[in-house]
Scaffold this motif. Sequence first.
Motif, short mmCIF file in Angstrom:
data_model
loop_
_atom_site.label_atom_id
_atom_site.label_comp_id
_atom_site.label_asym_id
_atom_site.label_seq_id
_atom_site.Cartn_x
_atom_site.Cartn_y
_atom_site.Cartn_z
N TRP A 66 0.83 -1.21 0.00
CA TRP A 66 0.00 0.00 0.00
C TRP A 66 0.86 1.26 0.00
O TRP A 66 0.61 2.20 -0.75
CB TRP A 66 -0.92 -0.01 1.21
N LEU A 67 1.91 1.29 0.81
CA LEU A 67 2.77 2.46 0.91
C LEU A 67 3.56 2.71 -0.37
O LEU A 67 3.74 3.85 -0.79
CB LEU A 67 3.74 2.31 2.09
N HIS A 68 4.04 1.64 -1.00
CA HIS A 68 4.88 1.79 -2.17
C HIS A 68 4.09 1.93 -3.47
O HIS A 68 4.53 2.62 -4.40
CB HIS A 68 5.84 0.60 -2.31
N GLU A 69 2.92 1.28 -3.55
CA GLU A 69 2.21 1.23 -4.83
C GLU A 69 0.75 1.62 -4.76
O GLU A 69 0.11 1.76 -5.80
CB GLU A 69 2.32 -0.19 -5.41
N GLY A 70 0.22 1.78 -3.55
CA GLY A 70 -1.18 2.15 -3.42
C GLY A 70 -2.12 1.02 -3.79
O GLY A 70 -1.72 -0.14 -3.93
N PHE A 71 -3.39 1.37 -3.99
CA PHE A 71 -4.42 0.37 -4.29
C PHE A 71 -4.10 -0.40 -5.57
O PHE A 71 -4.31 -1.61 -5.65
CB PHE A 71 -5.77 1.06 -4.43
N ARG A 72 -3.55 0.28 -6.58
CA ARG A 72 -3.26 -0.36 -7.86
C ARG A 72 -2.21 -1.45 -7.73
O ARG A 72 -2.16 -2.37 -8.55
CB ARG A 72 -2.81 0.68 -8.88
N GLY A 73 -1.37 -1.35 -6.69
CA GLY A 73 -0.34 -2.36 -6.51
C GLY A 73 -0.90 -3.75 -6.26
O GLY A 73 -0.29 -4.75 -6.63
N PHE A 74 -2.08 -3.81 -5.64
CA PHE A 74 -2.70 -5.10 -5.36
C PHE A 74 -3.29 -5.74 -6.61
O PHE A 74 -3.57 -6.94 -6.63
CB PHE A 74 -3.79 -4.94 -4.30
N TYR A 75 -3.51 -4.92 -7.64
CA TYR A 75 -4.07 -5.44 -8.89
C TYR A 75 -3.07 -5.37 -10.04
O TYR A 75 -3.45 -5.47 -11.20
CB TYR A 75 -5.34 -4.65 -9.26
N ARG A 76 -1.79 -5.26 -9.70
CA ARG A 76 -0.76 -5.21 -10.73
C ARG A 76 -0.73 -6.53 -11.50
O ARG A 76 -0.65 -7.61 -10.91
CB ARG A 76 0.61 -4.94 -10.10
N GLY A 77 -0.81 -6.45 -12.82
CA GLY A 77 -0.77 -7.65 -13.66
C GLY A 77 -2.09 -8.38 -13.74
O GLY A 77 -2.12 -9.56 -14.09
N LEU A 78 -3.22 -7.70 -13.45
CA LEU A 78 -4.52 -8.38 -13.40
C LEU A 78 -5.00 -8.87 -14.77
O LEU A 78 -5.62 -9.92 -14.86
CB LEU A 78 -5.58 -7.43 -12.81
N THR A 79 -4.72 -8.13 -15.83
CA THR A 79 -5.29 -8.44 -17.14
C THR A 79 -5.03 -9.88 -17.58
O THR A 79 -5.95 -10.61 -17.96
CB THR A 79 -4.73 -7.48 -18.21
N SER A 80 -3.79 -10.29 -17.49
CA SER A 80 -3.42 -11.64 -17.93
C SER A 80 -4.13 -12.72 -17.12
O SER A 80 -4.77 -13.60 -17.69
CB SER A 80 -1.90 -11.81 -17.87
N PRO A 81 -4.06 -12.71 -15.78
CA PRO A 81 -4.74 -13.75 -15.01
C PRO A 81 -6.26 -13.67 -15.09
O PRO A 81 -6.93 -14.69 -14.93
CB PRO A 81 -4.25 -13.54 -13.58
N LEU A 82 -6.82 -12.48 -15.34
CA LEU A 82 -8.26 -12.38 -15.48
C LEU A 82 -8.72 -13.16 -16.71
O LEU A 82 -9.67 -13.96 -16.64
CB LEU A 82 -8.69 -10.92 -15.60
N LEU A 83 -8.03 -12.95 -17.82
CA LEU A 83 -8.34 -13.71 -19.03
C LEU A 83 -8.04 -15.19 -18.83
O LEU A 83 -8.79 -16.06 -19.28
CB LEU A 83 -7.53 -13.17 -20.21
N GLY A 84 -6.96 -15.46 -18.11
CA GLY A 84 -6.60 -16.85 -17.84
C GLY A 84 -7.62 -17.55 -16.97
O GLY A 84 -7.94 -18.73 -17.20
N ALA A 85 -8.14 -16.84 -15.95
CA ALA A 85 -9.14 -17.43 -15.06
C ALA A 85 -10.42 -17.74 -15.81
O ALA A 85 -11.08 -18.76 -15.57
CB ALA A 85 -9.43 -16.49 -13.90
#
Length: 327
Positions: A66-85
Amino acid sequence: MEGEVQGLVEHAAKPQISGFEDLAYGSLSGMMGKFVEYPFDTVKVRLQTSETHVFSGTLDCLKQTWLHEGFRGFYRGLTSPLLGAMAENAIAFYAYNRIQSAIRAVSREPEDRQLSRLQLFASGALSGAICAFVISPVELVKCKLQVENVQAYGGAPAAGGTKFSGPVSVVVHLLRSQGLPGLYKGILPTVARETLGVGFWFGTYELVCQQLLKWHHPRDAARLSKSDLGPGSIIIAGGCAGIGYNITSYPIDVVKSFIQTDDVRAPAANAQRAGIAHTVRTVYARGGIAAFYRGLGITLVRAFPANAAMFMTYEYLARMSVALRRH
């Protein structure tokens, strides 16, 4: 024995939806589950692959991300696994139901006779093995993106100097440096994890559904199916399925994540050295057996709601489809 498994595979024994619908509803269920679980998955992968001095535990990982990347840090790289899921779940549900039909045809089991627990597990395991070849490249891209920024938490640049801007840049980098085989790094532990895990995933779900039917309808459970369960029961069964998957396959997942991120975590000169045996020894040296379960807590926390969402989505889309056809 037959009494214990009665009603476990009503969907397979009496098909109510088509193969296309299995693919469509499985895809949507995968999308729902991934949105729920992804922040937890990011923390899990970072705990699995980082040195022990980077994070003191789950809460510290949450705080630093959270401190280093904020909310977006938790969803970094989401596109690929979303399609994969979406692809994984579509194939998983389709293959699971079709494999059961194939088992019936080979063993000449009548449609009104339930498959054994071993046959149910085998159906899930085979569907998992098939899914592994779809999700392995997706997870490779996901893990690299999730772990790369962690190197900077300690003040050091990412190993090898590679900075990825997103999933496409990871794929391009891998194809240029390693060719098509580079996208399947870690395929063996992925196959092992999915074969074991998905077998328990479907097996746990079916078993819990049957036990809930017996609990709610002790006299009529034998003639009822999952479609007679309410949303609360589906949530419980789906959540338990997620717990079963992760508890049984987690150590394999740790090895898989280590292998897929070795070039991000280690100097470029050592990027090609990691094999399964070497990785097992490396993980064990970092903390013994406990090292193979680092991050399991956050994984189980996310497993219940994510898998409950997946099975709820699939089951109720299937029920809606059947209801529309009846009218």
